[in-house]
Design a protein around this motif. Structure first.
Motif, PDB file in Angstrom:
ATOM      1  N   ALA A  20       0.832  -1.210   0.000  1.00  0.00           N
ATOM      2  CA  ALA A  20       0.000   0.000   0.000  1.00  0.00           C
ATOM      3  C   ALA A  20       0.866   1.260   0.000  1.00  0.00           C
ATOM      4  CB  ALA A  20      -0.927  -0.010   1.211  1.00  0.00           C
ATOM      5  N   LEU A  21       1.979   1.240   0.740  1.00  0.00           N
ATOM      6  CA  LEU A  21       2.886   2.383   0.756  1.00  0.00           C
ATOM      7  C   LEU A  21       3.440   2.656  -0.635  1.00  0.00           C
ATOM      8  CD1 LEU A  21       4.992   1.836   4.027  1.00  0.00           C
ATOM      9  CD2 LEU A  21       3.339   3.652   3.588  1.00  0.00           C
ATOM     10  N   ILE A  22       3.878   1.597  -1.310  1.00  0.00           N
ATOM     11  CA  ILE A  22       4.450   1.756  -2.654  1.00  0.00           C
ATOM     12  C   ILE A  22       3.388   2.237  -3.636  1.00  0.00           C
ATOM     13  CG2 ILE A  22       5.491   0.510  -4.590  1.00  0.00           C
ATOM     14  CD1 ILE A  22       6.825  -1.316  -2.503  1.00  0.00           C
ATOM     15  N   PHE A  23       2.199   1.650  -3.555  1.00  0.00           N
ATOM     16  CA  PHE A  23       1.132   2.003  -4.504  1.00  0.00           C
ATOM     17  C   PHE A  23       0.714   3.461  -4.337  1.00  0.00           C
ATOM     18  CE2 PHE A  23      -3.290   2.483  -5.768  1.00  0.00           C
ATOM     19  CZ  PHE A  23      -3.287   1.899  -7.035  1.00  0.00           C
ATOM     20  N   THR A  24       0.505   3.909  -3.099  1.00  0.00           N
ATOM     21  CA  THR A  24       0.071   5.288  -2.886  1.00  0.00           C
ATOM     22  C   THR A  24       1.169   6.282  -3.267  1.00  0.00           C
ATOM     23  OG1 THR A  24       0.685   5.043  -0.539  1.00  0.00           O
ATOM     24  CG2 THR A  24      -1.632   4.778  -1.105  1.00  0.00           C
ATOM     25  N   SER A  25       2.433   5.909  -3.032  1.00  0.00           N
ATOM     26  CA  SER A  25       3.535   6.782  -3.456  1.00  0.00           C
ATOM     27  C   SER A  25       3.597   6.867  -4.973  1.00  0.00           C
ATOM     28  CB  SER A  25       4.862   6.260  -2.907  1.00  0.00           C
ATOM     29  OG  SER A  25       4.892   6.282  -1.504  1.00  0.00           O
ATOM     30  N   PHE A  26       3.338   5.738  -5.632  1.00  0.00           N
ATOM     31  CA  PHE A  26       3.329   5.721  -7.101  1.00  0.00           C
ATOM     32  C   PHE A  26       2.171   6.564  -7.644  1.00  0.00           C
ATOM     33  CE2 PHE A  26       1.801   3.712 -11.066  1.00  0.00           C
ATOM     34  CZ  PHE A  26       2.923   3.930 -11.859  1.00  0.00           C
ATOM     35  N   ALA A  27       0.979   6.410  -7.030  1.00  0.00           N
ATOM     36  CA  ALA A  27      -0.192   7.177  -7.470  1.00  0.00           C
ATOM     37  C   ALA A  27       0.037   8.671  -7.265  1.00  0.00           C
ATOM     38  CB  ALA A  27      -1.429   6.726  -6.702  1.00  0.00           C
ATOM     39  N   GLU A  28       0.656   9.018  -6.132  1.00  0.00           N
ATOM     40  CA  GLU A  28       0.971  10.420  -5.863  1.00  0.00           C
ATOM     41  C   GLU A  28       1.933  10.969  -6.915  1.00  0.00           C
ATOM     42  OE1 GLU A  28       3.466  13.023  -2.574  1.00  0.00           O
ATOM     43  OE2 GLU A  28       2.784  11.005  -2.048  1.00  0.00           O
ATOM     44  N   GLY A  29       2.913  10.123  -7.307  1.00  0.00           N
ATOM     45  CA  GLY A  29       3.871  10.541  -8.329  1.00  0.00           C
ATOM     46  C   GLY A  29       3.220  10.755  -9.684  1.00  0.00           C
ATOM     47  N   LEU A  30       2.258   9.883 -10.011  1.00  0.00           N
ATOM     48  CA  LEU A  30       1.551  10.034 -11.288  1.00  0.00           C
ATOM     49  C   LEU A  30       0.758  11.342 -11.337  1.00  0.00           C
ATOM     50  CD1 LEU A  30       0.084   6.487 -12.110  1.00  0.00           C
ATOM     51  CD2 LEU A  30       1.894   7.715 -13.324  1.00  0.00           C
ATOM     52  N   ILE A  31       0.131  11.674 -10.221  1.00  0.00           N
ATOM     53  CA  ILE A  31      -0.694  12.887 -10.180  1.00  0.00           C
ATOM     54  C   ILE A  31       0.167  14.146 -10.207  1.00  0.00           C
ATOM     55  CG2 ILE A  31      -2.322  14.202  -8.744  1.00  0.00           C
ATOM     56  CD1 ILE A  31      -3.348  11.475  -7.705  1.00  0.00           C
ATOM     57  N   SER A  32       1.254  14.127  -9.454  1.00  0.00           N
ATOM     58  CA  SER A  32       2.109  15.323  -9.340  1.00  0.00           C
ATOM     59  C   SER A  32       3.226  15.366 -10.369  1.00  0.00           C
ATOM     60  CB  SER A  32       2.721  15.382  -7.941  1.00  0.00           C
ATOM     61  OG  SER A  32       3.591  14.278  -7.724  1.00  0.00           O
ATOM     62  N   HIS A  33       3.397  14.259 -11.129  1.00  0.00           N
ATOM     63  CA  HIS A  33       4.499  14.132 -12.095  1.00  0.00           C
ATOM     64  C   HIS A  33       5.862  14.277 -11.407  1.00  0.00           C
ATOM     65  CE1 HIS A  33       1.533  14.284 -15.308  1.00  0.00           C
ATOM     66  NE2 HIS A  33       1.047  15.387 -14.779  1.00  0.00           N
ATOM     67  N   ASN A  34       5.894  13.797 -10.163  1.00  0.00           N
ATOM     68  CA  ASN A  34       7.128  13.853  -9.382  1.00  0.00           C
ATOM     69  C   ASN A  34       7.217  12.588  -8.540  1.00  0.00           C
ATOM     70  OD1 ASN A  34       9.259  14.341  -7.648  1.00  0.00           O
ATOM     71  ND2 ASN A  34       8.638  16.431  -7.157  1.00  0.00           N
ATOM     72  N   PHE A  35       8.192  11.722  -8.874  1.00  0.00           N
ATOM     73  CA  PHE A  35       8.310  10.422  -8.206  1.00  0.00           C
ATOM     74  C   PHE A  35       9.378  10.427  -7.118  1.00  0.00           C
ATOM     75  CE2 PHE A  35       6.369   9.465 -12.287  1.00  0.00           C
ATOM     76  CZ  PHE A  35       5.334   8.624 -11.907  1.00  0.00           C
ATOM     77  N   TYR A  36       9.648  11.613  -6.568  1.00  0.00           N
ATOM     78  CA  TYR A  36      10.681  11.740  -5.534  1.00  0.00           C
ATOM     79  C   TYR A  36      10.325  10.914  -4.296  1.00  0.00           C
ATOM     80  CZ  TYR A  36      13.682  13.960  -2.035  1.00  0.00           C
ATOM     81  OH  TYR A  36      14.590  14.194  -1.034  1.00  0.00           O
ATOM     82  N   ASN A  37       9.070  11.040  -3.825  1.00  0.00           N
ATOM     83  CA  ASN A  37       8.655  10.289  -2.635  1.00  0.00           C
ATOM     84  C   ASN A  37       8.638   8.787  -2.877  1.00  0.00           C
ATOM     85  OD1 ASN A  37       8.370  12.436  -0.887  1.00  0.00           O
ATOM     86  ND2 ASN A  37       6.212  12.784  -1.368  1.00  0.00           N
ATOM     87  N   LEU A  38       8.267   8.368  -4.092  1.00  0.00           N
ATOM     88  CA  LEU A  38       8.301   6.945  -4.438  1.00  0.00           C
ATOM     89  C   LEU A  38       9.726   6.418  -4.362  1.00  0.00           C
ATOM     90  CD1 LEU A  38       7.002   4.343  -5.489  1.00  0.00           C
ATOM     91  CD2 LEU A  38       7.326   5.226  -7.814  1.00  0.00           C
ATOM     92  N   LYS A  39      10.661   7.199  -4.860  1.00  0.00           N
ATOM     93  CA  LYS A  39      12.063   6.798  -4.824  1.00  0.00           C
ATOM     94  C   LYS A  39      12.533   6.635  -3.384  1.00  0.00           C
ATOM     95  CE  LYS A  39      16.675   8.408  -6.195  1.00  0.00           C
ATOM     96  NZ  LYS A  39      17.442   9.508  -6.840  1.00  0.00           N
ATOM     97  N   ARG A  40      12.204   7.590  -2.533  1.00  0.00           N
ATOM     98  CA  ARG A  40      12.600   7.521  -1.123  1.00  0.00           C
ATOM     99  C   ARG A  40      11.938   6.328  -0.432  1.00  0.00           C
ATOM    100  NH1 ARG A  40      14.814  11.914   1.402  1.00  0.00           N
ATOM    101  NH2 ARG A  40      13.673  11.513   3.338  1.00  0.00           N
ATOM    102  N   THR A  41      10.675   6.075  -0.765  1.00  0.00           N
ATOM    103  CA  THR A  41       9.967   4.940  -0.174  1.00  0.00           C
ATOM    104  C   THR A  41      10.635   3.624  -0.537  1.00  0.00           C
ATOM    105  OG1 THR A  41       7.842   6.118  -0.209  1.00  0.00           O
ATOM    106  CG2 THR A  41       7.763   3.717  -0.083  1.00  0.00           C
ATOM    107  N   CYS A  42      10.953   3.461  -1.815  1.00  0.00           N
ATOM    108  CA  CYS A  42      11.574   2.208  -2.282  1.00  0.00           C
ATOM    109  C   CYS A  42      12.958   2.008  -1.683  1.00  0.00           C
ATOM    110  CB  CYS A  42      11.655   2.202  -3.809  1.00  0.00           C
ATOM    111  SG  CYS A  42      10.035   2.077  -4.609  1.00  0.00           S
ATOM    112  N   ILE A  43      13.733   3.088  -1.596  1.00  0.00           N
ATOM    113  CA  ILE A  43      15.071   2.982  -0.995  1.00  0.00           C
ATOM    114  C   ILE A  43      14.955   2.602   0.483  1.00  0.00           C
ATOM    115  CG2 ILE A  43      17.137   4.278  -0.344  1.00  0.00           C
ATOM    116  CD1 ILE A  43      16.776   5.933  -2.891  1.00  0.00           C
ATOM    117  N   PHE A  44      14.022   3.249   1.190  1.00  0.00           N
ATOM    118  CA  PHE A  44      13.803   2.951   2.608  1.00  0.00           C
ATOM    119  C   PHE A  44      13.438   1.484   2.805  1.00  0.00           C
ATOM    120  CE2 PHE A  44      10.433   2.386   5.817  1.00  0.00           C
ATOM    121  CZ  PHE A  44      11.155   2.638   6.970  1.00  0.00           C
ATOM    122  N   LEU A  45      12.491   0.984   2.003  1.00  0.00           N
ATOM    123  CA  LEU A  45      12.044  -0.398   2.151  1.00  0.00           C
ATOM    124  C   LEU A  45      13.152  -1.384   1.798  1.00  0.00           C
ATOM    125  CD1 LEU A  45       8.409  -0.186   0.714  1.00  0.00           C
ATOM    126  CD2 LEU A  45       9.138  -0.147   3.095  1.00  0.00           C
TER     127      LEU A  45
END
Length: 538
Positions: free
Chosen positions: A210-235
């Motif tokens: 769920a964390l990865i999916f919501t970060s990905f969805a947020e990136g799609l909407i904002s056209h910025n995948f910075y938080n997704l990148k941080r989430t994946c690195i953290f995990l």
């Protein structure tokens, strides 16, 4: 000024936690006064905690029969360390004293507060005080308290702490590497007992998805995948550090796992019995029951009579028969899902979307074979190697489903409290505002605890049947036996256990209340015992 306000709120929070922990300590003392202990059933609580902890240091356990491979138990060192520590603090040789109950419930409370505190500026300050009580006192937690399921409580608490660390990391209050180390270390300490608790990580995996999916969805909407990148690195780093910290238990059992356990997991001949058990556990996990925070399998009748209440359960009939309590149970899903309508800010909507997704997925998995998605769960059992480990669906995913629901429910309650205080604030002074907030909080917590009134009755909490309880008063002669074993220095000699354990359940039972699938000498002494216990013949 802002710094002073934050410091003041933190001080109030610490004072609140301390006060609640004192109250919890008194409550656990009343539940389990000196002379009584929790023992038996599936608790695994040793009656000689020090001796039992020492057995977890060796790869071979020769206490039962002619010995058993003990390498799978290395990971349980941490749980049994806390068992031993609670026995030392409680001044008893046995682990199941009131200190142990206080520690594990207190751990959930403190972890919940730490998590809720990270959301104080998003969900409101009342949320910080409400959520810990809601997450500690509920039926999803207390269906396990009678056997003090430390593995589940530990993994749940570690999840709360790691999510709090993740939120701080996303707010750039903690660096990614440090956050990953803290998360991995937390899960290493509260690891679910090692290999035997691996199924508890199923609910954790859903949260990570769920964390990865919501970060990905947020990136799609904002056209910025910075938080997704941080989430994946953290995990990724958290997993790597976790494997490193737990290499002592993983590597020691890996060969045994590959040679013995993997073939059993892939054995199709046993699939029928696994599905039968899944359907039995899922007999009452309809979405309606789960929405109302019910669905505990032990509350209900057999699979061929789902409308029948299990009258041997100590309090199921109260909540399933009483019309007032039934009506109240429908308030929970209404207020929980109302959170999406009440959310105003972008951040509130983002966080609620995350927990809404967690709730939805955990709901489907907690329902197990129940409709409407039961076919999907059974499909996973048929086609995903090893998924049969999750045959007890409710017990593995229910607690994490409850977590998602309680976050949404607590937000709604917090929002309503703040709205009421805002209306009263006009024309009043500072003290009246604070007193009003305090009284509203007290009212909400009082109503919640009043609804769960049965949980304050030790006969209700520890009875797993109306006439059977894990709360027992230990007869002195069993400790005389333990002393005799230690004094006699039996060396390689073995003691024959008679009469043999029950041929159907293969449980060891005594008139003074002990009932367990684990023979009493196993939890009591280092003596080598011969019996017809299933662990020797399976």
């Amino acid at each position: 000024m802002s710094f002073k306000i934050k410091n003041k709120f933190l001080f109030l929070g610490i004072l609140y936690v301390f006060s609640c922990l004192v109250g919890l300590l008194v409550l656990t003392y009343i539940w389990l006064p000196p002379g009584f202990t929790l023992a038996g059933h599936d608790s695994g609580l040793p009656l000689d905690a020090k001796q039992f902890l020492q057995t977890r240091l060796f790869a071979w356990d020769d206490r039962l029969g002619f010995g058993l491979d003990n390498s799978a138990n290395f990971g349980s060192l941490t749980i049994h360390f806390f068992d031993w520590l609670s026995s030392v603090i409680g001044g008893t040789p046995y682990a199941g004293n009131y200190i142990a109950i206080f520690f594990w419930l207190g751990l959930i409370f403190v972890s919940s507060f730490f998590f809720a505190y990270q959301l104080k500026d998003i969900f409101g300050k009342p949320f910080v005080f409400i959520l810990p009580v809601f997450l500690t006192f509920n039926f999803y937690i207390f269906q396990s308290v009678f056997m003090l399921e430390r593995a589940k409580f530990g993994v749940f608490s570690a999840t709360l702490i790691s999510l709090a660390v993740f939120l701080r990391m996303q707010d750039k209050k903690l660096p990614i590497v440090a956050s990953a180390i803290i998360s991995a270390l937390t899960f290493s300490i509260f690891n679910g007992g090692g290999w035997f608790g691996v199924t508890l990580y199923g609910g954790v995996a859903i949260i990570l998805i769920a964390l990865i999916f919501t970060s990905f969805a947020e990136g799609l909407i904002s056209h910025n995948f910075y938080n997704l990148k941080r989430t994946c690195i953290f995990l990724a780093l958290s997993v790597i550090f976790y494997l490193l910290f737990n290499a002592y238990s993983i590597l020691s059992y890996l060969q045994n796992f590959l040679s013995n356990d993997v073939p059993r997991l892939l054995q199709e001949s046993s699939m029928g019995s696994h599905k039968d058990w899944l359907r039995y556990v899922s007999r009452s996990t309809s979405f309606l029951n789960l929405f109302r925070l019910f669905g505990v399998p032990d509350w209900y009748g057999e699979i061929n009579d789902l409308n029948k209440i299990n009258l041997s359960h100590p309090y199921a009939f109260i909540y399933l028969n009483n019309k007032i309590l039934v009506i109240i149970s429908f308030i929970f899903p209404i207020l929980s899902f109302a959170s999406f309508l009440l959310a105003k800010t972008k951040k509130q909507k983002q966080i609620l979307s995350l927990f809404g997704l967690i709730t939805l997925i955990e709901l489907i998995f907690a329902a197990g074979s129940n409709s409407p998605f039961g076919f999907f769960y059974e499909f996973l059992m048929d086609h995903i190697p090893g998924f049969i480990l999750f045959r007890s669906a409710f017990y593995k995913f229910g607690i994490f489903y409850m977590f998602g629901m309680m976050v949404m429910f607590s937000f709604t309650v917090s929002f309503l409290i703040e709205k009421l205080v805002d209306k009263i604030r006009k024309g009043t002074n500072y003290w009246i505002e604070n007193i009003t907030s305090f009284l509203l909080l007290l009212l909400v917590l009082g109503l919640w605890l009043s609804y769960h009134f049965v949980l304050f009755n030790p006969q209700k909490v520890f009875n797993w049947k109306t006439d059977q309880s894990t709360k027992v008063k230990l007869p002195e002669y069993i400790f005389d036996f333990a002393k005799w074993v230690e004094k006699s220095n039996l060396e390689e000699k073995r003691i024959l256990l008679l009469p043999p354990v029950n041929s159907d359940w293969q449980n060891d039972a005594y008139n003074w209340g002990y009932w367990s699938l684990s023979p009493l000498p196993y939890a009591l002494t280092s003596a080598r015992v011969l019996s017809n216990w299933h662990g020797l013949t399976s």
